[in-house]
Write a protein that holds these residues in place. Structure first.
Motif, short mmCIF file in Angstrom:
data_model
loop_
_atom_site.label_atom_id
_atom_site.label_comp_id
_atom_site.label_asym_id
_atom_site.label_seq_id
_atom_site.Cartn_x
_atom_site.Cartn_y
_atom_site.Cartn_z
N ALA A 90 0.83 -1.22 0.00
CA ALA A 90 0.00 0.00 0.00
C ALA A 90 0.86 1.26 0.00
CB ALA A 90 -0.97 0.00 1.17
N GLU A 103 1.04 4.01 -1.57
CA GLU A 103 0.20 4.71 -2.52
C GLU A 103 -0.52 5.84 -1.81
OE1 GLU A 103 -1.94 1.02 -3.36
OE2 GLU A 103 -3.76 1.91 -2.56
N GLY A 133 -3.96 5.36 0.49
CA GLY A 133 -4.86 4.25 0.22
C GLY A 133 -5.20 3.49 1.49
N TYR A 185 -8.47 3.85 3.23
CA TYR A 185 -9.73 3.62 2.53
C TYR A 185 -10.15 2.14 2.51
CZ TYR A 185 -9.41 8.50 1.34
OH TYR A 185 -9.35 9.86 1.43
N GLY A 186 -9.27 1.27 2.01
CA GLY A 186 -9.61 -0.15 1.90
C GLY A 186 -10.21 -0.72 3.18
N CYS A 219 -7.04 -1.16 -6.15
CA CYS A 219 -5.82 -1.48 -5.40
C CYS A 219 -4.79 -0.36 -5.44
CB CYS A 219 -5.19 -2.78 -5.91
SG CYS A 219 -4.64 -2.70 -7.63
N TYR A 228 -7.06 2.67 -3.09
CA TYR A 228 -7.70 2.43 -1.80
C TYR A 228 -7.09 1.25 -1.05
CZ TYR A 228 -10.84 5.41 -4.38
OH TYR A 228 -11.34 6.45 -5.15
N ALA A 229 -5.93 0.80 -1.50
CA ALA A 229 -5.23 -0.27 -0.79
C ALA A 229 -6.12 -1.49 -0.54
CB ALA A 229 -4.66 0.25 0.53
N THR A 230 -6.97 -1.81 -1.48
CA THR A 230 -7.72 -3.06 -1.41
C THR A 230 -6.78 -4.18 -1.84
OG1 THR A 230 -8.57 -2.49 -3.59
CG2 THR A 230 -10.02 -2.08 -1.73
#
Lengths: 401, 401
Positions: free
Chosen positions: A79, A81, A220, A223-224, B75, B78-80
């Motif tokens: 992540a 990002e 990021g 959020y996830g 991804c 949002y770091a999914t």
């Protein structure tokens, strides 16, 4: 003798390399399924690659395409990002404007530093966006359709192929532009249904951010992990989570927006515009939040039309205070603000088994959100004498093609 | 007449589609710069795509290649994303083994659910890995080189092009295999330098995880925001951060590994193996951690060679307790464990201005880490009568090509 300092290249928008698309994409109609999908980008994108050895390579404006990313890339695993949400507006004077883009640039830099991504000259961001919009502006925001906007998403990711858990050695900055539904035009409220968002207060066992964490950065990583709660809230008819924090259930932010409430102070009887503070680093320092606070402080300390003056208060406050004010009929209105949602009123907050109507009690004295929104729109679209406002960055030199 | 239930496809490793590479990659020599880069994958990879409408598509084993990812993909913003760290071992009996792969499968599923990624039959993960290693095993872990391993990285990402902040509607599971330096063979300790890691206790203003957060799940979101502290620690000669939490500075985990300490209980004079508990959801439930605890409980409650019995204690403990034990000469040894670091002794912990030597006081009574490591290695590499241990998953059917 001794090592020679190795100077790495800065991000420099002035040397951008431009490659024009020869295969233009269809422009989705406003309100069409394509636009509603939030996935249909314009014809071009900006990319700029960075390596720890050489710094920033020449940025490019090039045809929109998928990114080719190593399966080992840092951004897919760790992540690394961060991003910004911005908009470009087609003004009523025909000009394209960004709204306070250096605020976004500065915040992207801060976010990058929080997740070990590279530094850059943040003032270059708006210039890169201008290069993109000089090409895509005329076709995607036609001059004869003022009042429209595109959503802009500058993003910085760790792109190198090193799977070890370490500071990224390569990164990619990219900027895309996406037709975005206008929330104010999207939902035609049904007969008798009041407009506004419904917020569900978060459960005590679900915490978005923590002091010493990174809730203040646009990573990021914020959020996830919030999407499960968000999805559950949507499934039962709510629009966003109202994130609470701590034993005393402080109100922090709403979904990905900042939260404001206008209420009557019980002691003084005066009206206050209250929002959570930045100091404890739990909430995102929204650009719209900052602008709302500025306008409220400078314009709403005196009466405006039918609106009584409000005092602006940035402090921690709890959901119990909101509940108390609601029970006592002291709430004038509540709203969220942010780039995606702009300034949107709240009609309901549910906390546990208490449903609080935010529109009823204060209806006669409300209108602050609408007034602030109107002021901001004038700046964004260059109307009402705000054609050259200091918060505007006008994009000149649009392509004639 | 009522809607028909739409059943979406399950992840099914038995129908995997195999495409062999015709352009084999060079195999890096052990200890070579290519291996040390952690970026050089084997010839093939596993991919399986999921959509909310149809579920899991047919998984594939195919030539290793970059992923083509929309710039709008969930991804990247949002770091999914979540992952597992595993290894595949070439045994001394010539067989390939995974170590407790269903533990990783189950944890990947748990992580996926924490960040709104799709569900899957976790038992399929080991079968997909087996399909990959049947092809890449013979060349990348030659049968005549027992005692070697590859690092495996199953990863699940939100891959759809929808930029709205929402539960991912598309996802990609991929599995790659990476030659990885063997930490135990990597550093030849210099003359007079004791082996072991140096840990730097985190500063009070830097928190890895919090109650109600996601520190217990293997999400990318736990890693990126920790890299700045990690990088600073490395720059001053430390290997990992020892993450503390709360007003009382509880010891949680070390870098991306679980932390264990063996000390003498002040009251009882007995030895204890202590590690942080899982209940408050601050730490990752490591597969190695779980295995260490199991072996210690079952084998170390009685004397083993020169090792006195230890009592296994999972409880919150503070850095002050560690400091107190260190001052009183009650520390026998400390170590971290995890897939990447396996079981590695700690030689120093710095907390503020206190440097604690972890090797000195207990040297004569230490050896628990080494004993546990030896037991685990026997299972991983199929030696000492552990050829068919219940924790082993043997990969049969390696390709002859």
């Amino acid at each position: 003798m001794g090592s020679v300092a190795h100077s790495v290249a800065e991000l420099d928008a002035s040397v951008v390399k431009i490659t024009r698309s020869t295969n233009l994409r269809p422009v989705p109609a406003p309100g069409s399924p394509e636009e509603l999908s939030h996935s249909h980008c314009t014809d071009h994108m900006v990319t700029a690659r960075w390596t720890v050895a050489n710094g920033w390579e020449t940025p490019e404006v090039k045809p929109f395409e998928n990114l080719s990313i190593p399966p080992t890339a840092s951004c897919l695993h760790y992540a690394t990002e961060c991003f910004e949400g911005m908009k470009v507006y087609r003004g009523y004077d025909g000009k394209l404007r960004l709204f306070r883009p250096d605020c976004n640039g500065e915040r992207l830099l801060m976010s990058a530093q929080r997740t070990a991504l590279p530094s850059f000259r943040y003032e270059e961001l708006k210039v890169l966006i201008a290069k993109l919009m000089q090409i895509d502006g005329p076709r995607w925001l036609p001059k004869d359709q003022p009042g429209r906007f595109l959503y802009l998403r500058p993003t910085l990711i760790g792109s190198g192929p090193h799977l070890g858990v370490q500071t990224p050695k390569e990164a990619l900055l990219f900027i895309i532009a996406v037709p975005w539904p206008d929330p104010s035009k999207l939902k035609k409220p049904e007969e008798g249904v009041k407009p506004g968002l419904k917020l569900l207060a978060s459960a005590p066992d679900s915490i978005r951010a923590w002091p010493g964490g990174f809730g203040y950065a646009k990573l990021g990583a914020n959020y996830g992990p919030s999407l499960v709660a968000h999805g559950k809230a949507q499934a039962i008819g709510f629009d966003q989570i109202l994130w609470l924090f701590g034993q005393d259930r402080q109100v922090t932010e709403a979904g990905a927006s900042n939260f404001f409430i206008v209420w009557e102070n019980k002691e003084t009887g005066k009206l206050e515009l209250v929002t959570a503070p930045l100091e404890n680093q739990l909430i995102l320092a929204g650009v719209t939040r900052r602008s709302v606070l500025h306008l409220a402080r400078s314009e709403l300390s005196k009466p405006v039309g039918s609106l009584a003056p409000v005092e602006v208060v940035e402090r921690s406050f709890t959901i119990s205070e909101v509940e108390q004010a609601w029970k006592e009929g002291r709430i004038i209105e509540a709203f969220v603000c942010g780039t995606a949602f702009f300034v949107t009123p709240i009609k309901l907050i549910r906390n546990g088994d208490v449903d609080m109507d935010m529109l009823e009690a204060g209806a006669a004295r409300a209108g602050y959100a609408a007034q602030i929104k109107a002021w901001l729109e004038a700046i964004m679209y260059g109307t009402d004498g705000k054609e050259n406002h200091e918060w505007s960055y006008i994009i000149e030199g649009e392509s004639e093609k």
